[in-house]
Design a protein around this motif. Sequence first.
Motif, PDB file in Angstrom:
ATOM      1  N   LEU A 197       0.689  -1.119   0.344  1.00 26.39           N
ATOM      2  CA  LEU A 197      -0.108   0.317   0.321  1.00 26.39           C
ATOM      3  C   LEU A 197       1.546   1.352   0.099  1.00 26.39           C
ATOM      4  N   THR A 198       1.997   1.723   1.241  1.00 26.42           N
ATOM      5  CA  THR A 198       3.042   2.479   0.434  1.00 26.42           C
ATOM      6  C   THR A 198       3.043   2.503  -0.563  1.00 26.42           C
ATOM      7  N   ALA A 199       4.022   1.505  -1.568  1.00 25.04           N
ATOM      8  CA  ALA A 199       4.192   1.582  -2.829  1.00 25.04           C
ATOM      9  C   ALA A 199       2.634   2.620  -3.884  1.00 25.04           C
ATOM     10  N   ARG A 234      -7.319   4.199   1.378  1.00 21.35           N
ATOM     11  CA  ARG A 234      -8.178   5.240   1.328  1.00 21.35           C
ATOM     12  C   ARG A 234      -7.484   5.313   0.872  1.00 21.35           C
ATOM     13  N   GLN A 235      -6.710   5.604   1.394  1.00 26.28           N
ATOM     14  CA  GLN A 235      -5.229   7.067   1.084  1.00 26.28           C
ATOM     15  C   GLN A 235      -4.642   6.618  -0.552  1.00 26.28           C
ATOM     16  N   ALA A 236      -4.698   4.915  -0.471  1.00 28.72           N
ATOM     17  CA  ALA A 236      -3.447   5.352  -1.856  1.00 28.72           C
ATOM     18  C   ALA A 236      -5.135   4.963  -3.376  1.00 28.72           C
ATOM     19  N   GLU A 237      -5.932   4.860  -2.663  1.00 28.55           N
ATOM     20  CA  GLU A 237      -7.737   4.635  -3.856  1.00 28.55           C
ATOM     21  C   GLU A 237      -7.829   6.838  -4.089  1.00 28.55           C
ATOM     22  N   LYS A 238      -7.324   7.115  -2.755  1.00 29.01           N
ATOM     23  CA  LYS A 238      -7.550   8.850  -3.203  1.00 29.01           C
ATOM     24  C   LYS A 238      -6.979   9.283  -4.174  1.00 29.01           C
ATOM     25  N   TYR A 239      -5.859   8.845  -4.652  1.00 23.21           N
ATOM     26  CA  TYR A 239      -4.940   9.321  -5.666  1.00 23.21           C
ATOM     27  C   TYR A 239      -4.649   8.329  -6.669  1.00 23.21           C
ATOM     28  N   GLY A 240      -5.907   7.924  -6.516  1.00 19.41           N
ATOM     29  CA  GLY A 240      -6.085   6.749  -8.322  1.00 19.41           C
ATOM     30  C   GLY A 240      -6.166   5.449  -8.174  1.00 19.41           C
ATOM     31  N   ALA A 241      -4.993   4.930  -7.339  1.00 18.07           N
ATOM     32  CA  ALA A 241      -4.765   3.646  -7.223  1.00 18.07           C
ATOM     33  C   ALA A 241      -5.431   2.958  -7.473  1.00 18.07           C
ATOM     34  N   GLU A 242      -5.821   1.578  -8.139  1.00 18.22           N
ATOM     35  CA  GLU A 242      -6.275   0.629  -7.871  1.00 18.22           C
ATOM     36  C   GLU A 242      -6.568  -0.798  -7.343  1.00 18.22           C
ATOM     37  N   ILE A 243      -7.091  -1.097  -6.818  1.00 20.48           N
ATOM     38  CA  ILE A 243      -6.493  -1.997  -5.367  1.00 20.48           C
ATOM     39  C   ILE A 243      -7.708  -3.207  -5.690  1.00 20.48           C
ATOM     40  N   ILE A 289      11.144   3.558  -9.449  1.00 25.00           N
ATOM     41  CA  ILE A 289      10.443   2.429 -10.587  1.00 25.00           C
ATOM     42  C   ILE A 289       9.791   4.036 -11.572  1.00 25.00           C
ATOM     43  N   HIS A 290       9.463   5.263 -10.659  1.00 17.75           N
ATOM     44  CA  HIS A 290       8.760   6.878 -11.443  1.00 17.75           C
ATOM     45  C   HIS A 290      10.294   6.675 -12.051  1.00 17.75           C
ATOM     46  N   ALA A 292       0.734   6.376  -7.038  1.00 15.02           N
ATOM     47  CA  ALA A 292      -0.802   6.961  -7.611  1.00 15.02           C
ATOM     48  C   ALA A 292      -0.203   8.279  -7.409  1.00 15.02           C
ATOM     49  N   ARG A 293       0.241   9.046  -6.135  1.00 14.44           N
ATOM     50  CA  ARG A 293       0.733  10.079  -5.950  1.00 14.44           C
ATOM     51  C   ARG A 293       2.291  10.971  -7.386  1.00 14.44           C
ATOM     52  N   PHE A 294       3.143   9.877  -7.650  1.00 17.37           N
ATOM     53  CA  PHE A 294       3.546   9.959  -9.280  1.00 17.37           C
ATOM     54  C   PHE A 294       3.058   9.979 -10.438  1.00 17.37           C
ATOM     55  N   ARG A 295       1.586   9.842 -10.352  1.00 15.31           N
ATOM     56  CA  ARG A 295       0.663   9.820 -11.494  1.00 15.31           C
ATOM     57  C   ARG A 295       1.239   8.584 -12.585  1.00 15.31           C
ATOM     58  N   ARG A 296       1.556   7.304 -11.682  1.00 20.17           N
ATOM     59  CA  ARG A 296       1.395   6.411 -12.505  1.00 20.17           C
ATOM     60  C   ARG A 296       0.277   5.224 -12.956  1.00 20.17           C
TER      61      ARG A 296
END
Length: 298
Positions: free
Chosen positions: A18-20, A68-77, A292-293, A25-29
């Motif tokens: 989830l940290t990754a 919630r934090q990951a999904e807020k920025y667009g990560a798909e889980i 990775i970014h 997601a915040r890197f807009r990947r």
Amino acid sequence: MGEDILDCVIVGAGPAGLTAAIYLARFRRRVRVVESGASRAGWIPRTHNLPGYPDGIRGKTLLARMRRQAEKYGAEIVRGRVEGIVRREGVFALDTDAGPLTARTVILATGVVDNLPDIPGLEDGVAPGLVRICPICDGYEVIGQSVGVIGYDDHCAREAVFLRTYSDEVAFIHVGPDPLPAATRKVLTGAGVELIESAEPAVTIEKRKITAFDFGTGEPRRFDVVYSALGITPRVRLAVDAGAKLDAGGRLIVGDHQETSVPGLYAAGDVVRGLNQISTAEGEAAIAATDIHNRLRG
């Protein structure tokens, strides 16, 4: 398949995965997390060892907040299982039970499985915190209590010695098939750890406060807390099948930026090294995601 290629697929949704996901997601990947719903962190009744939570936090609460934090920025889980990973022509093909995925990079945050002793009744003590697994995480919480440590060899016995930092009443419950070496017995004695020999103890939980062991010798022994010191099994099958190398302890070998021996395949968290700490897993995930970014920018 150009538009269908993700920047990264993360396998596992514990603290590392989830940290990754948050970072990428915040890197807009374009990042997708595939998780089985069985994170080891979800077992934690309340951890007081994670910086920023002076009153502690439940494992499930921590995971829910990170999700919630990951999904807020667009990560798909998504819920599912990855059955195989193959690298072809610079991209990864992942076989999942929900269909195939393609990604430029992969982060394995698959964690470990605890080797719990096959003792009837013991599992009932995990949720209320009567049975513990990590002395580094919560040894402080057993100060002044009577502690039993279940193990079978010298390594397990040394966990009992470690817990003498916190308690004067520590007993090593030996459940191994082979006798302990004389040197190990000497170490236990020198550290003030009681040795209890038992092949098949049985456990009961009394009033959610005390674990009682019946060793078949009359009066049951009672401990405030019991530790399982039987170690873990790293979840490395996907990595090994993909060609990644392991160290002598069965963990994944990674470089300074968490990349395995397979280019583009990264790993973070308990599957990498033996400290098994949330803070370590999060740091490794941040390093992997950032690398990775930068790699994809190039």
